[in-house]
Design a protein around this motif. Sequence first.
Motif, PDB file in Angstrom:
ATOM      1  N   GLY A 199       0.811  -1.202   0.000  1.00  0.00           N
ATOM      2  CA  GLY A 199       0.000   0.000   0.000  1.00  0.00           C
ATOM      3  C   GLY A 199       0.847   1.255   0.000  1.00  0.00           C
ATOM      4  O   GLY A 199       2.067   1.233  -0.219  1.00  0.00           O
ATOM      5  N   TYR A 200       0.188   2.353   0.253  1.00  0.00           N
ATOM      6  CA  TYR A 200       0.862   3.651   0.231  1.00  0.00           C
ATOM      7  C   TYR A 200       0.025   4.609   1.062  1.00  0.00           C
ATOM      8  O   TYR A 200      -1.212   4.575   1.011  1.00  0.00           O
ATOM      9  N   ASP A 201       0.682   5.458   1.851  1.00  0.00           N
ATOM     10  CA  ASP A 201      -0.053   6.419   2.664  1.00  0.00           C
ATOM     11  C   ASP A 201       0.687   7.744   2.679  1.00  0.00           C
ATOM     12  O   ASP A 201       1.778   7.882   2.102  1.00  0.00           O
ATOM     13  N   ARG A 202       0.104   8.727   3.328  1.00  0.00           N
ATOM     14  CA  ARG A 202       0.673  10.063   3.313  1.00  0.00           C
ATOM     15  C   ARG A 202       1.996  10.136   4.063  1.00  0.00           C
ATOM     16  O   ARG A 202       2.887  10.913   3.693  1.00  0.00           O
ATOM     17  N   ALA A 203       2.138   9.346   5.107  1.00  0.00           N
ATOM     18  CA  ALA A 203       3.402   9.348   5.852  1.00  0.00           C
ATOM     19  C   ALA A 203       4.549   8.888   4.955  1.00  0.00           C
ATOM     20  O   ALA A 203       5.621   9.514   4.924  1.00  0.00           O
ATOM     21  N   GLU A 204       4.334   7.799   4.209  1.00  0.00           N
ATOM     22  CA  GLU A 204       5.387   7.312   3.325  1.00  0.00           C
ATOM     23  C   GLU A 204       5.642   8.293   2.189  1.00  0.00           C
ATOM     24  O   GLU A 204       6.788   8.539   1.795  1.00  0.00           O
ATOM     25  N   HIS A 205       4.565   8.855   1.649  1.00  0.00           N
ATOM     26  CA  HIS A 205       4.733   9.802   0.550  1.00  0.00           C
ATOM     27  C   HIS A 205       5.563  11.004   0.992  1.00  0.00           C
ATOM     28  O   HIS A 205       6.494  11.429   0.279  1.00  0.00           O
ATOM     29  N   ARG A 206       5.245  11.551   2.172  1.00  0.00           N
ATOM     30  CA  ARG A 206       6.016  12.697   2.649  1.00  0.00           C
ATOM     31  C   ARG A 206       7.472  12.320   2.921  1.00  0.00           C
ATOM     32  O   ARG A 206       8.379  13.151   2.764  1.00  0.00           O
TER      33      ARG A 206
END
Length: 321
Positions: free
Chosen positions: A201-208
């Motif tokens: 998956g992917y979330d905002r924490a990883e994206h930032r």
Amino acid sequence: MTTASGLPAIRESVQWAVLDAPEGSASLVALAEAAVEHYALNYSKHPPSTLHDEVRATRNLLSTVVAAADRETARGLRRQVGWLSALLGNLAYHLDDRAGARAHLTLAGAIGQSTGEAALTAWSSGALAMVATARRDWEHARGHAEHGLQHAPAGLRRAQLLGWALLPTLAALGHASRADDVVSESDEIMRSADELPGRFGYDRAEHRLHVAEAHLTLERYDRAADVARTSIAAAPEHTPGWVAATLVLALAEARDAPDEAAGRALNVLDLIPPARLRATARTRLARLTQLLDPAASGAGAELAERLRALPAPIRTDGTAA
């Protein structure tokens, strides 16, 4: 949620299902999919070496069935073997086995293409870009990232390939304007996308985190620090994502606040057992010690000494530390 005993229990359930239907069945395909989901969702709860052994054993159990299964069942099982291979590739990378990671991820990508599993092809390509970036092979990193983007479904998967795979390469090559375009596009997707949990998956924490690292690579230290703080705030404490963002923040602070940067790194070493410290975290810690002057900073000297004493993730005899 899972427990240490819950991890091998998944493999044992797959073993019983194989014994019950050695020629394969729709139920075995469903169980294999559930096992992949379990491993992906609980990826960060277990030491990489422990999870690696369980995923490998489950993949081997499924491989004994594929040849005897009917066409549709075999295709379903091969898809799950592909996802398990993707997990093995990521685990090998986190154990600092880049060659092994390439092998597993290449297989995962090939199975994704042969079974029509576009998300698997895209994710595996992104992971291969990550491995190539780690060895500073920018040409292959960009090629893998672009290949993954060709297969990535619209929405969150595209944002993932942009932020995780393409952005680090562009930043490393100094293509600041193109990197900013990628950040803008992926940020726009993330604003409206539903997050996906787990390793795939992917979330905002990883994206930032990836955006912060790109700014760090482009020597935009204040921006890197600001974005890293948002990643830290969004990540559960003491998880690998929290560790990564904390160390990126320390790298961004190292020039202007070396004692504070070293203190952050020492706090990570106090909180995270060596077996759970991924190779990526070790690499960031090594980079940080190179930026700090041990002679000018007591905390920097302590960090250098702690890193020298840190056991390798895999011993010279091949066993986990």
